[in-house]
Design a protein around this motif. Structure first.
Motif, PDB file in Angstrom:
ATOM      1  N   THR A   1      30.914 -20.275  -2.083  1.00  0.00           N
ATOM      2  CA  THR A   1      29.850 -20.587  -1.111  1.00  0.00           C
ATOM      3  C   THR A   1      30.010 -22.006  -0.585  1.00  0.00           C
ATOM      4  O   THR A   1      29.921 -22.249   0.626  1.00  0.00           O
ATOM      5  CB  THR A   1      28.461 -20.430  -1.772  1.00  0.00           C
ATOM      6  OG1 THR A   1      28.394 -19.159  -2.407  1.00  0.00           O
ATOM      7  CG2 THR A   1      27.351 -20.558  -0.746  1.00  0.00           C
ATOM      8  N   ASN A   2      30.265 -22.954  -1.498  1.00  0.00           N
ATOM      9  CA  ASN A   2      30.480 -24.360  -1.090  1.00  0.00           C
ATOM     10  C   ASN A   2      31.607 -24.473  -0.073  1.00  0.00           C
ATOM     11  O   ASN A   2      31.485 -25.145   0.948  1.00  0.00           O
ATOM     12  CB  ASN A   2      30.863 -25.224  -2.307  1.00  0.00           C
ATOM     13  CG  ASN A   2      29.693 -25.523  -3.202  1.00  0.00           C
ATOM     14  OD1 ASN A   2      28.552 -25.287  -2.833  1.00  0.00           O
ATOM     15  ND2 ASN A   2      29.958 -26.024  -4.390  1.00  0.00           N
TER      16      ASN A   2
ATOM     17  N   GLY B   1      29.781 -20.265  -7.207  1.00  0.00           N
ATOM     18  CA  GLY B   1      29.191 -21.189  -6.230  1.00  0.00           C
ATOM     19  C   GLY B   1      30.216 -21.945  -5.418  1.00  0.00           C
ATOM     20  O   GLY B   1      29.938 -22.364  -4.291  1.00  0.00           O
TER      21      GLY B   1
END
Length: 551
Positions: free
Chosen positions: A351-352, A348
């Motif tokens: 993506t962040n 994640g």
């Protein structure tokens, strides 16, 4: 009435809105931090206790001295390496010149602490080179930790910055000056020292200032390999974050001292640069000449050797990312397990990083275009003040800005701490100057008469801007935007203060994995970040048609 309307046109309103943005998200946090440093948290009264504490204890003064020692040595060493390197590449035909320049640039485009982590793997107490030298020659090498390690890592990281500045300046030196120097008996490095160096001094000072500020602000490198060698960014971080005995008021006081010191250096550099500034216009720029014999071999050897050493940390991290791991240690054989763990456990964060960086970059491009236009084309008291405000992020270290934002926006009415918005604001403020600088530089080259002609033919101010001025500015905007993008995705010092589990970025994830000793996952994430950086740079070079990024 017409004068009032002229004064308060659409550009004045835009200038006011941007000025309010800076006041709210830069001026107010810095003022709040200043107030906090003089505010006694217990009694609620004005106090100099924090400053007295700092200047009365050798521990804190040593950290300040260490920071000054690191920044001065890194700046001097980077200039001593970068200037001859740029001179050799400008005056001698080097095979694969364009490729070498791109490689030198790539070597600077990872976060400095990744370089620190790489050198731990190479020259740490159990590093590959350390063990090889001990096993083969029976000699124990000095380890990479402490002042020496910080100096090596930051110097290798900063050399390309001065290299790019000096390379740009050498393009403006006329060949006739070099020929005149040669006719007077100056050759090689004596020619560089006596003729070229005085000509490029203003540029060298500008590059040196950028290196000085970045070395002063760096947090990750001394945190990873400093061991007992404490610097001010590490001190501030520990004071602010520490669960036992942490004091944000004291952290604010140390931050104020650092900002005042950085401002003094900045103003001194400006003063010296203005005294030595002049304009150069090269009708016949310096062209590299083919050299033969020992001189040619020596020049190629120096440049290739430096490029290899500069890229070595990144190449070794990429290599280790494909090694098998047994717990926290690397073992024989190759595997993609580190990448699987990286994507499964903390995928994640990639993506962040992309979401935060893309949103930040869109805001940066929009603001940079507008700020560059109003500061170059609409000069007045407001835009001149705005121009000064945009320079402040050069002076304020990232960790200090992060603390200032957190202290200011931790409560209502603007409780932004822990949100993606506060991360985006910090990225925009810190990385906006790169795009403003390059956008303003190209705007200075555009004749204002073209816009006046369009307006005289009936086009509105905004139509003229979007149809005529903006298309001509785009090359400068793109050039600055790539530097802003790369520095956003490799940002650590502000992110480490502001992030939460939901806004964790790749650099924060790499840092935390290194601290935990998960070197395989850290290597995989570092490699992903390097690939993203290289692709970004190559896309920029392709779109712009340039062979290098110039500063």
């Amino acid at each position: 009435m017409n004068d009032t309307r002229k004064r308060f046109d659409v550009w004045t309103n835009i200038s006011l809105l941007i000025f309010i943005f800076y006041i709210l998200f830069l001026g107010l946090p810095l003022f709040t931090m200043l107030f906090k440093s003089f505010y006694n948290g217990t009694t609620g009264e004005f106090s100099l206790a924090y400053f007295t504490k700092f200047f009365s204890k050798p521990y804190y003064l040593t950290a300040l001295f260490n920071s000054i020692k690191v920044t001065v040595c890194v700046t001097a060493l980077a200039a001593l390496i970068a200037t001859p390197l740029a001179y050799l590449m400008a005056t001698i035909k080097i095979k694969f010149n364009s490729t070498i320049r791109i490689m030198i640039l790539i070597s600077s485009m990872s976060a400095p602490f990744i370089g620190a982590y790489s050198w731990i793997l190479l020259l740490g107490r159990n590093g590959v080179i350390t063990k090889f030298v001990k096993n083969v020659f029976g000699f124990t090498m000095p380890d990479i930790y402490g002042f020496t390690g910080i100096l090596v890592v930051l110097t290798l990281q900063m050399v390309p910055l001065i290299f790019m500045y000096v390379s740009g300046a050498l393009k403006n030196v006329d060949q006739s000056l070099m020929e005149a120097a040669e006719s007077m008996g100056y050759k090689g490095f004596s020619k560089m020292r006596k003729v070229l160096l005085p000509l490029i001094t203003p540029t060298l000072l500008a590059g040196g200032l950028l290196v000085f500020m970045r070395a002063l602000a760096d947090f990750g490198t001394p945190m990873l390999i400093g061991e007992g060698f404490k610097t001010v960014p590490v001190l501030i971080f520990n004071e602010f974050i520490s669960e036992v005995g942490g004091d944000d008021g004291f952290a604010a006081a140390i931050s104020v001292i650092v900002v005042l010191f950085a401002t003094t250096i900045f103003l001194l550099q400006k003063y010296v640069s203005n005294k030595k500034s002049f304009t150069m216009s090269a009708l016949h720029p310096i062209e590299p000449k083919k050299k033969s014999g020992i001189g040619n071999i020596a020049a190629h050897s120096v440049i290739y050797l430096y490029t290899l050493i500069a890229l070595l940390p990144q190449l070794y991290v990429i290599y280790t990312s494909f090694l098998k791991t047994n717990g926290r240690i690397f073992v024989e054989g190759f595997s993609l397990k580190s990448y699987q763990d990286a994507f499964n456990n903390i995928g994640g964060v990639i993506t962040n990083t992309f979401i935060l960086a893309i949103v930040s970059l869109i805001v940066i491009i929009l603001l940079a275009i507008l700020i560059a236009y109003v500061t170059v084309r609409r000069k007045n008291a407001l835009t001149n003040t705005l121009d000064i405000f945009t320079m402040f992020p050069y002076i304020v270290p990232g960790s200090i800005l992060g603390i200032a934002l957190l202290i200011t926006f931790n409560d209502k009415p603007l409780a932004l701490s822990g949100t993606a918005l506060i991360m985006i604001i910090s990225f925009v403020i810190r990385r906006l100057p790169y795009t403003i600088r390059s956008s303003a530089a190209i705007l200075h080259q555009i004749n204002g008469g073209i816009e006046e002609a369009a307006i005289s033919l009936g086009a509105s101010q905004m139509r003229t801007f979007f149809k005529i001025t903006l298309p001509m500015m785009l090359a400068g905007v793109v050039s600055g935007a790539i530097l802003s993008w790369v520095t956003i995705i490799t940002e650590l010092s502000t992110s480490i203060i502001l992030y939460t589990g939901k806004t964790k970025t790749v650099t924060v994830a790499i840092y935390t994995e290194v601290i935990r000793g998960n070197y395989g996952v850290a290597a995989a994430l570092s490699t992903i970040l390097t690939v993203i950086t290289v692709i970004s740079l190559l896309v920029f070079l392709k779109l712009s048609g340039q062979k290098e990024v110039s500063l």
